[in-house]
Scaffold this active site. Structure first.
Site, PDB file in Angstrom:
ATOM      1  N   ARG A   8       0.868  -1.175   0.000  1.00  0.00           N
ATOM      2  CA  ARG A   8       0.000   0.000   0.000  1.00  0.00           C
ATOM      3  C   ARG A   8       0.912   1.235   0.000  1.00  0.00           C
ATOM      4  O   ARG A   8       2.116   1.140   0.153  1.00  0.00           O
ATOM      5  CB  ARG A   8      -0.956  -0.017   1.201  1.00  0.00           C
ATOM      6  CG  ARG A   8      -0.279  -0.452   2.480  1.00  0.00           C
ATOM      7  CD  ARG A   8      -0.863   0.167   3.697  1.00  0.00           C
ATOM      8  NE  ARG A   8      -0.742   1.600   3.655  1.00  0.00           N
ATOM      9  CZ  ARG A   8       0.399   2.255   3.924  1.00  0.00           C
ATOM     10  NH1 ARG A   8       1.509   1.608   4.235  1.00  0.00           N
ATOM     11  NH2 ARG A   8       0.444   3.578   3.856  1.00  0.00           N
ATOM     12  N   ALA A  40       1.072   5.077  -2.254  1.00  0.00           N
ATOM     13  CA  ALA A  40       1.081   5.334  -3.695  1.00  0.00           C
ATOM     14  C   ALA A  40       2.371   4.885  -4.407  1.00  0.00           C
ATOM     15  O   ALA A  40       2.311   4.161  -5.414  1.00  0.00           O
ATOM     16  CB  ALA A  40       0.790   6.811  -3.943  1.00  0.00           C
ATOM     17  N   ASP A  51      -1.704  10.776  -2.597  1.00  0.00           N
ATOM     18  CA  ASP A  51      -2.020   9.709  -3.557  1.00  0.00           C
ATOM     19  C   ASP A  51      -2.197  10.250  -4.958  1.00  0.00           C
ATOM     20  O   ASP A  51      -1.991   9.550  -5.941  1.00  0.00           O
ATOM     21  CB  ASP A  51      -3.253   8.941  -3.109  1.00  0.00           C
ATOM     22  CG  ASP A  51      -2.896   8.079  -1.913  1.00  0.00           C
ATOM     23  OD1 ASP A  51      -2.903   8.599  -0.782  1.00  0.00           O
ATOM     24  OD2 ASP A  51      -2.546   6.906  -2.121  1.00  0.00           O
ATOM     25  N   ASN A 111      -5.337  12.535  -0.402  1.00  0.00           N
ATOM     26  CA  ASN A 111      -4.549  11.690   0.502  1.00  0.00           C
ATOM     27  C   ASN A 111      -5.546  10.971   1.414  1.00  0.00           C
ATOM     28  O   ASN A 111      -6.766  11.194   1.319  1.00  0.00           O
ATOM     29  CB  ASN A 111      -3.543  12.545   1.295  1.00  0.00           C
ATOM     30  CG  ASN A 111      -2.532  11.681   2.039  1.00  0.00           C
ATOM     31  OD1 ASN A 111      -1.909  10.797   1.443  1.00  0.00           O
ATOM     32  ND2 ASN A 111      -2.365  11.903   3.333  1.00  0.00           N
TER      33      ASN A 111
HETATM   34  O1  MRU Z   1      -4.775   3.335   1.469  1.00  0.00           O
HETATM   35  P1  MRU Z   1      -3.283   3.489   1.602  1.00  0.00           P
HETATM   36  O2  MRU Z   1      -2.732   2.965   2.878  1.00  0.00           O
HETATM   37  O3  MRU Z   1      -2.553   2.954   0.374  1.00  0.00           O
HETATM   38  O4  MRU Z   1      -3.081   5.056   1.613  1.00  0.00           O
HETATM   39  C1  MRU Z   1      -1.789   5.589   1.764  1.00  0.00           C
HETATM   40  C2  MRU Z   1      -1.772   7.057   1.827  1.00  0.00           C
HETATM   41  O5  MRU Z   1      -2.788   7.716   1.771  1.00  0.00           O
HETATM   42  C3  MRU Z   1      -0.443   7.712   1.872  1.00  0.00           C
HETATM   43  O6  MRU Z   1      -0.474   8.863   2.645  1.00  0.00           O
HETATM   44  C4  MRU Z   1      -0.029   8.089   0.447  1.00  0.00           C
HETATM   45  O7  MRU Z   1      -0.179   7.014  -0.424  1.00  0.00           O
HETATM   46  C5  MRU Z   1       1.362   8.542   0.396  1.00  0.00           C
HETATM   47  S1  MRU Z   1       2.434   7.170   0.643  1.00  0.00           S
HETATM   48  C6  MRU Z   1       4.036   7.622   0.514  1.00  0.00           C
END
Ligand code: MRU
Length: 331
Positions: free
Chosen positions: A48, A50, A235, A245
């Site tokens: 998980r 981005a 994201d 995000n």
């Molecule tokens: O649903 P997730 O856990 O994949 O969401 C992650 C986030 O929202 C992070 O803040 C974002 O991807 C940045 S990760 C470097």
């Protein structure tokens, strides 16, 4: 950073990922050998964040090309992976990069080229995030002159677990820690999937002072003067700087504005989607109702929200800092 374990590591034939659905209680790797295993890993959030989603998708294409490098198989694997998670644009960015490389190649060359390109995407992510850390460090150094620990708040997990290495929002934290800047991190729980526990786990391993809070405590801490700045990941950043995000980010940005606190977004340039003119064009992932554990009750589970650009002090990328209104310079 010595405490990092590979979130995604290839061994020539397959890919080993850290299964994040087991963390922080169990540290275990899972082997991905097929396209469907890679797609499942992204969808189920074994991987998980981005940037890590993007790298995993690239390896998913490489695994698919090992099995069948025909045009139809290439189109099918791109379509399968594109459907796994809708908001994190790094997924589509990585797929577009793989497609641009592989489509013109003869089939016999695609598997080797895909594997190499996936490795390059992963290596670039690590280097990119290290640069974000150094640019973020300049922001933190300015706050360090106050002679007391910097009080930084973050949301979700945008640490090394969410990337190939170093993290995005946490990259400046690790850089500051390495530079000996006294610093304490407020870590919000991040309901419903509790990615804050991943952040707390990372910071514990790195020896960075931190405190876990429930999401709704953020406003009170800001009101009490116990927060100096907020740094979150992203994201997808739209062309006008509106930023998607993890859900709950927007409320932190509103509270930060109300209390006159700087609010930074740390993200690689691959997270900027110039095809999205503004936040309204960003697709918001609606995840399964079971994540709320609310039985038969009527629930909604949007996984992300959008922070309007005017609430963001600056975006920190591998190229430096930019006001959200000036993102076109990074096109
Ligand atoms: O649903 P997730 O856990 O994949 O969401 C992650 C986030 O929202 C992070 O803040 C974002 O991807 C940045 S990760 C470097």
């Amino acid at each position: 950073m010595a405490t990092e374990i590979g979130t995604i590591v290839e061994d020539g034939d397959s890919v080993l990922i850290l299964d994040q659905t087991l963390l922080p209680t169990r540290l275990a790797q899972v082997r991905l050998s097929t396209l469907s295993e890679a797609a499942h890993a992204i969808r189920s959030m074994q991987v998980r964040g981005a940037p890590l989603i993007g790298a995993t998708a690239a390896y998913g294409v490489a695994l698919a090309m090992r099995a069948d490098a025909a045009d139809a198989a290439l189109a099918a694997c791109l379509a399968t992976l594109a459907q796994t998670r809708p908001t994190a644009v790094n997924l589509r960015w990585a797929l577009a990069r793989m497609a641009a490389l592989l489509s013109p190649l003869p089939q016999a060359q695609r598997a080797v080229a895909a594997w190499r390109e996936a490795g390059e995407i992963a290596a670039e992510d690590a280097a990119t995030n290290a640069a974000i850390g150094q640019h973020g460090l300049t922001v933190l150094r300015q706050l360090a002159i106050r002679g007391r620990p910097i009080e930084l708040m973050t949301h979700c997990n945008a640490g090394w677990l969410a990337t190939v290495a170093h993290g995005t929002a946490l990259a400046p934290v690790y850089a500051a820690h390495a530079a000996g800047l006294p610093l304490h991190v407020w870590v919000s729980e991040t309901r419903p999937r509790n990615q804050g526990l991943l952040t707390a786990w990372e910071l514990t391993r790195a020896g960075v002072a931190h405190t876990l809070i429930v999401d709704n405590a953020a406003g009170l801490l800001m009101m009490q003067g116990r927060v100096d700045l907020v740094i979150v990941g992203a994201d997808r950043v739209a062309a006008n700087g509106d930023t998607a995000n993890k859900v709950g980010t927007y409320l932190k940005a509103l509270a930060a504005r109300a209390h006159g606190l700087p609010f930074y977004v740390a993200a690689p340039r691959s997270t900027i989607d110039f095809a999205c003119t503004d936040g309204a064009a960003i697709p918001i992932e609606e995840r399964d109702r079971s994540e709320l554990g609310a039985g038969d009750l009527s629930v909604a589970n949007p996984a992300f929200d959008v922070t309007p650009a005017p609430l963001i002090t600056a975006i920190i990328s591998e190229s430096g800092l930019s006001a959200p209104a000036n993102l076109a310079q990074w096109r």
